[in-house]
Every structure is written in structure tokens, then in C-alpha cells.
Design a protein around this motif. Sequence first.
Motif, PDB file in Angstrom:
ATOM      1  N   GLY A 154       0.822  -1.215   0.000  1.00 37.82           N
ATOM      2  CA  GLY A 154       0.000   0.000   0.000  1.00 37.82           C
ATOM      3  C   GLY A 154       0.849   1.253   0.000  1.00 37.82           C
ATOM      4  N   THR A 155       1.932   1.254   0.760  1.00 35.10           N
ATOM      5  CA  THR A 155       2.822   2.413   0.796  1.00 35.10           C
ATOM      6  C   THR A 155       3.527   2.594  -0.540  1.00 35.10           C
ATOM      7  OG1 THR A 155       3.130   2.258   3.190  1.00 35.10           O
ATOM      8  CG2 THR A 155       4.827   3.443   1.964  1.00 35.10           C
ATOM      9  N   VAL A 156       3.921   1.501  -1.179  1.00 32.88           N
ATOM     10  CA  VAL A 156       4.546   1.617  -2.505  1.00 32.88           C
ATOM     11  C   VAL A 156       3.583   2.321  -3.462  1.00 32.88           C
ATOM     12  CG1 VAL A 156       5.344   0.346  -4.540  1.00 32.88           C
ATOM     13  CG2 VAL A 156       6.152  -0.321  -2.270  1.00 32.88           C
ATOM     14  N   LEU A 157       2.357   1.878  -3.515  1.00 30.71           N
ATOM     15  CA  LEU A 157       1.364   2.480  -4.405  1.00 30.71           C
ATOM     16  C   LEU A 157       1.119   3.947  -4.046  1.00 30.71           C
ATOM     17  CD1 LEU A 157      -0.716   2.160  -6.687  1.00 30.71           C
ATOM     18  CD2 LEU A 157      -2.347   1.396  -4.950  1.00 30.71           C
ATOM     19  N   HIS A 158       0.929   4.208  -2.763  1.00 24.94           N
ATOM     20  CA  HIS A 158       0.674   5.566  -2.280  1.00 24.94           C
ATOM     21  C   HIS A 158       1.857   6.487  -2.595  1.00 24.94           C
ATOM     22  CE1 HIS A 158      -0.415   8.173   1.491  1.00 24.94           C
ATOM     23  NE2 HIS A 158      -0.759   8.762   0.380  1.00 24.94           N
ATOM     24  N   SER A 159       3.060   6.011  -2.373  1.00 19.93           N
ATOM     25  CA  SER A 159       4.259   6.801  -2.621  1.00 19.93           C
ATOM     26  C   SER A 159       4.430   7.119  -4.105  1.00 19.93           C
ATOM     27  CB  SER A 159       5.485   6.053  -2.095  1.00 19.93           C
ATOM     28  OG  SER A 159       6.640   6.843  -2.181  1.00 19.93           O
ATOM     29  N   VAL A 160       4.206   6.128  -4.956  1.00 21.11           N
ATOM     30  CA  VAL A 160       4.315   6.337  -6.412  1.00 21.11           C
ATOM     31  C   VAL A 160       3.308   7.395  -6.865  1.00 21.11           C
ATOM     32  CG1 VAL A 160       3.859   5.239  -8.653  1.00 21.11           C
ATOM     33  CG2 VAL A 160       5.355   4.119  -6.993  1.00 21.11           C
ATOM     34  N   MET A 161       2.089   7.320  -6.356  1.00 18.11           N
ATOM     35  CA  MET A 161       1.072   8.304  -6.725  1.00 18.11           C
ATOM     36  C   MET A 161       1.471   9.706  -6.267  1.00 18.11           C
ATOM     37  SD  MET A 161      -2.390   6.050  -5.998  1.00 18.11           S
ATOM     38  CE  MET A 161      -3.340   7.494  -5.667  1.00 18.11           C
ATOM     39  N   ASP A 162       1.898   9.837  -5.015  1.00 16.07           N
ATOM     40  CA  ASP A 162       2.263  11.159  -4.493  1.00 16.07           C
ATOM     41  C   ASP A 162       3.502  11.721  -5.186  1.00 16.07           C
ATOM     42  OD1 ASP A 162       0.099  11.240  -2.814  1.00 16.07           O
ATOM     43  OD2 ASP A 162       1.233  10.985  -0.957  1.00 16.07           O
ATOM     44  N   CYS A 163       4.467  10.873  -5.512  1.00 16.45           N
ATOM     45  CA  CYS A 163       5.653  11.340  -6.228  1.00 16.45           C
ATOM     46  C   CYS A 163       5.259  11.826  -7.624  1.00 16.45           C
ATOM     47  CB  CYS A 163       6.707  10.246  -6.310  1.00 16.45           C
ATOM     48  SG  CYS A 163       8.248  10.785  -7.090  1.00 16.45           S
ATOM     49  N   SER A 164       4.378  11.108  -8.277  1.00 16.54           N
ATOM     50  CA  SER A 164       3.930  11.509  -9.613  1.00 16.54           C
ATOM     51  C   SER A 164       3.213  12.852  -9.577  1.00 16.54           C
ATOM     52  CB  SER A 164       3.012  10.442 -10.204  1.00 16.54           C
ATOM     53  OG  SER A 164       3.709   9.215 -10.316  1.00 16.54           O
ATOM     54  N   ILE A 165       2.363  13.047  -8.588  1.00 17.87           N
ATOM     55  CA  ILE A 165       1.685  14.340  -8.405  1.00 17.87           C
ATOM     56  C   ILE A 165       2.731  15.438  -8.187  1.00 17.87           C
ATOM     57  CG2 ILE A 165       0.228  15.686  -6.824  1.00 17.87           C
ATOM     58  CD1 ILE A 165      -1.332  13.000  -6.340  1.00 17.87           C
ATOM     59  N   SER A 166       3.731  15.141  -7.369  1.00 17.80           N
ATOM     60  CA  SER A 166       4.773  16.117  -7.036  1.00 17.80           C
ATOM     61  C   SER A 166       5.596  16.511  -8.249  1.00 17.80           C
ATOM     62  CB  SER A 166       5.694  15.558  -5.950  1.00 17.80           C
ATOM     63  OG  SER A 166       4.957  15.222  -4.811  1.00 17.80           O
ATOM     64  N   VAL A 167       5.912  15.545  -9.099  1.00 12.65           N
ATOM     65  CA  VAL A 167       6.683  15.844 -10.306  1.00 12.65           C
ATOM     66  C   VAL A 167       5.893  16.804 -11.194  1.00 12.65           C
ATOM     67  CG1 VAL A 167       7.599  14.856 -12.459  1.00 12.65           C
ATOM     68  CG2 VAL A 167       8.053  13.732 -10.270  1.00 12.65           C
ATOM     69  N   LEU A 168       4.607  16.559 -11.340  1.00 10.77           N
ATOM     70  CA  LEU A 168       3.771  17.462 -12.151  1.00 10.77           C
ATOM     71  C   LEU A 168       3.734  18.859 -11.533  1.00 10.77           C
ATOM     72  CD1 LEU A 168       0.787  15.124 -13.074  1.00 10.77           C
ATOM     73  CD2 LEU A 168       2.600  15.961 -14.584  1.00 10.77           C
ATOM     74  N   LEU A 169       3.532  18.930 -10.218  1.00 10.59           N
ATOM     75  CA  LEU A 169       3.510  20.231  -9.546  1.00 10.59           C
ATOM     76  C   LEU A 169       4.850  20.949  -9.677  1.00 10.59           C
ATOM     77  CD1 LEU A 169       1.537  19.473  -6.265  1.00 10.59           C
ATOM     78  CD2 LEU A 169       0.816  20.932  -8.154  1.00 10.59           C
ATOM     79  N   TRP A 170       5.940  20.195  -9.522  1.00  8.48           N
ATOM     80  CA  TRP A 170       7.272  20.783  -9.606  1.00  8.48           C
ATOM     81  C   TRP A 170       7.511  21.403 -10.986  1.00  8.48           C
ATOM     82  CZ3 TRP A 170      10.651  22.864  -6.712  1.00  8.48           C
ATOM     83  CH2 TRP A 170      11.963  23.087  -7.159  1.00  8.48           C
TER      84      TRP A 170
END
Length: 185
Positions: A154-170
Motif C-alpha cells: 500500500g505504501t509503494v502504491l501511495h508513494s508512487v502516486m504522491d511522487c507523480s503528483i509532485s513531479v507534475l507540480l514541480w
Amino acid sequence: MEHKNIYQLVLAGVLCAIGLVVPMVMPKVIIGPMSFTLGAHVAIFLAMFISPKVAAAVCLGTTMGFFVTTPLIIAARSATHIIFALVGALIIRRYPNIMESFVAGIGLNLGLAVLHALGEVLVVAPFFFSGYMFTPEQLSNGFIMSVIVLVGAGTVLHSVMDCSISVLLWKFVRAAVPSIKLIRG
């Protein structure tokens, strides 16, 4: 140099605030013993893109906030974020354009997600084995299901999603605030 440090300090403070507010306002999915809050790690990932110092400060700040406002198991999980955040920030400092490459970016995202999950599993495991903060049903589901699958995967999935959101925001932040390149480091 002093301006750079002041900007980084201000950004760390703003990201700490965001990191504490996001879990209060974003939707949660709770599948005991794991809870997922979309965007909960975005402030940490954004801090990684700035510098290791900012990443460490945001992790420490949000962890202190969680120790004051959440159950011990959640606060202890948040304390592990400094590991993946520092590793990620150091990699990004060494390879500043790593997220521009699709393959390298996915590799870093997955690698950090696994490190993130490993830290959280190591923190949650003693709670599971002691029975502290786990329901009888969660304990009867066993270690593999309750800790490895729900917390780890669950953390792997959650982390991948949040990192992807962060890359777009960045990417938007970099385009909107060109001077952000001057404070990275």
C-alpha cells in the motif's frame, strides 16, 4: 548565499505547513491498519526537489506535527520519511535532471517507494507483534496481509502516486517561478 538559505528556510516552513494541512483536508482511504491520504507526501517530494536540507527540515517538521496530533504508530511511520527523502534529495542533487527522463524518473520513483515502504513496514512490525493498536481481526489476518501487503504494498502504491503528483507540480512551479533554480542545492 544568505538569500539562498533564507529562501530555503521559508520554503521549508511553507512545505511543513502544507505537509501538516494536507492530511486534514484531503480524502482518506482507511483499510486497517493502513490509511492512505492522497497527497500526504507531496510536500516532502517537493522539498526533495529543492535540497537535502529542505527535505530533512520538512520531514522533521511534519513528524513533530504528527507526534502531537496523531496516534503513535502514524507519527512513527512519518519519522521514517527522512530516509527516503534524504536519499531522493541526494540523488536529485547529483542528477538534477533525473525526473526529466521518463525511464530514470520511473526508476527513482519506484526505488524511493520501495525504500519508503520498507521504512514503514519496519516501524509497523513491532506494533503488530505486540498487538498494540491492531484489532483482533487485523491480527487474525496475519503479518503478511496486515503488514506486508497493506502497509508495504500500500505504501509503494501511495508513494508512487504522491511522487507523480509532485513531479507534475514541480514542473509547474519551475515554469512559474524561474528563480527557483537559484535556490536549489
